[in-house]
Design an enzyme around this catalytic site. Sequence first.
Site, PDB file in Angstrom:
ATOM      1  N   CYS A  62       0.993  -1.048   0.350  1.00 58.35           N
ATOM      2  CA  CYS A  62       0.005   0.237   0.441  1.00 58.35           C
ATOM      3  C   CYS A  62       0.944   0.992  -0.146  1.00 58.35           C
ATOM      4  O   CYS A  62       0.629   1.684  -0.559  1.00 58.35           O
ATOM      5  CB  CYS A  62      -0.950   0.082   1.099  1.00 58.35           C
ATOM      6  SG  CYS A  62      -1.840  -1.601   1.435  1.00 58.35           S
ATOM      7  N   ARG A 118      -7.661  -4.415  -3.661  1.00 55.91           N
ATOM      8  CA  ARG A 118      -7.123  -3.540  -4.051  1.00 55.91           C
ATOM      9  C   ARG A 118      -8.410  -3.060  -5.085  1.00 55.91           C
ATOM     10  O   ARG A 118      -7.961  -3.760  -6.441  1.00 55.91           O
ATOM     11  CB  ARG A 118      -5.512  -3.961  -4.467  1.00 55.91           C
ATOM     12  CG  ARG A 118      -4.904  -3.180  -3.415  1.00 55.91           C
ATOM     13  CD  ARG A 118      -3.619  -4.200  -3.903  1.00 55.91           C
ATOM     14  NE  ARG A 118      -2.906  -4.521  -3.025  1.00 55.91           N
ATOM     15  CZ  ARG A 118      -1.912  -3.925  -1.972  1.00 55.91           C
ATOM     16  NH1 ARG A 118      -2.225  -2.416  -1.715  1.00 55.91           N
ATOM     17  NH2 ARG A 118      -1.411  -5.027  -1.187  1.00 55.91           N
TER      18      ARG A 118
END
Length: 257
Positions: free
Chosen positions: A74, A157
Amino acid sequence: MPNKTQQINQQMRGDSYMSTDTVTEVVATGMPRIGDPAPDFTAVTTQGDINFPGDYEGSWVILFSHPADFTPVCTSEFMTFASMEDEFAELNTKLVGLSIDGLYSHIAWLRTIKEKITFRDMQNVEVKFPLIEDITMEIAQKYGMIMPGEDSTKAVRAVFVIDPKGMIRTIIYYPLSLGRNFDELKRVIVALQTADALSIATPADWRPGERVIVPPAGSCGTAQERVEGKEDGVTCEDWFFCTKEVTEEEVYAAIGK
Ligand code: BEZ
């Protein structure tokens, strides 16, 4: 009224346009889909409160989720997104992130990224786009960002590309372990805007400057003329597969760049 891409897709599939009522029904019964209005919400973010998608009317938006703050994949994604923010802005595209973490965690993570993290040639990166806090998972659930088979308390995601009218135009999902391809996300925005502006479709791996697909002929006469090479700039492999040249300059002029 269907937008231009919907009209082209419709022409290509030969089907009829789904009414707004049907679209709303689809939203009410499950995850949002391409062609649906983006589900609305209000949220607390690192850049203040937002009203989505209303605050973004007139802009393209990439609404994306990430699994958790203070995690390496991330972090690499946020640094990349933040470094490309101006490139997306040139395409009239705003970025909005989300994770199931609280505001203070978001703030601390983004500060750590700026102060401590180097990734590739990126350093001292400030994330200026809003990052939504969603501890209740309400927004993540609304957008189908939680996939329990992957993780029931973290968003996957997800990427939602939303157009200036608040319609969902593309959805891409990646699992927790796989960082996104940001060149592809930019390519998606350019391709959607080009398809809208020029009423064309884009073939596999298309990049600006490559030939584009023209919608199928609406009559036998036009089909015949195309195959015989009589239509200006259009070349056909067969009656259903016709392309034309659009230069890179023409693409960027068409999408206002
Ligand atoms: C990461 O961003 O590094 C990550 C987050 C959740 C699960 C796996 C990896």
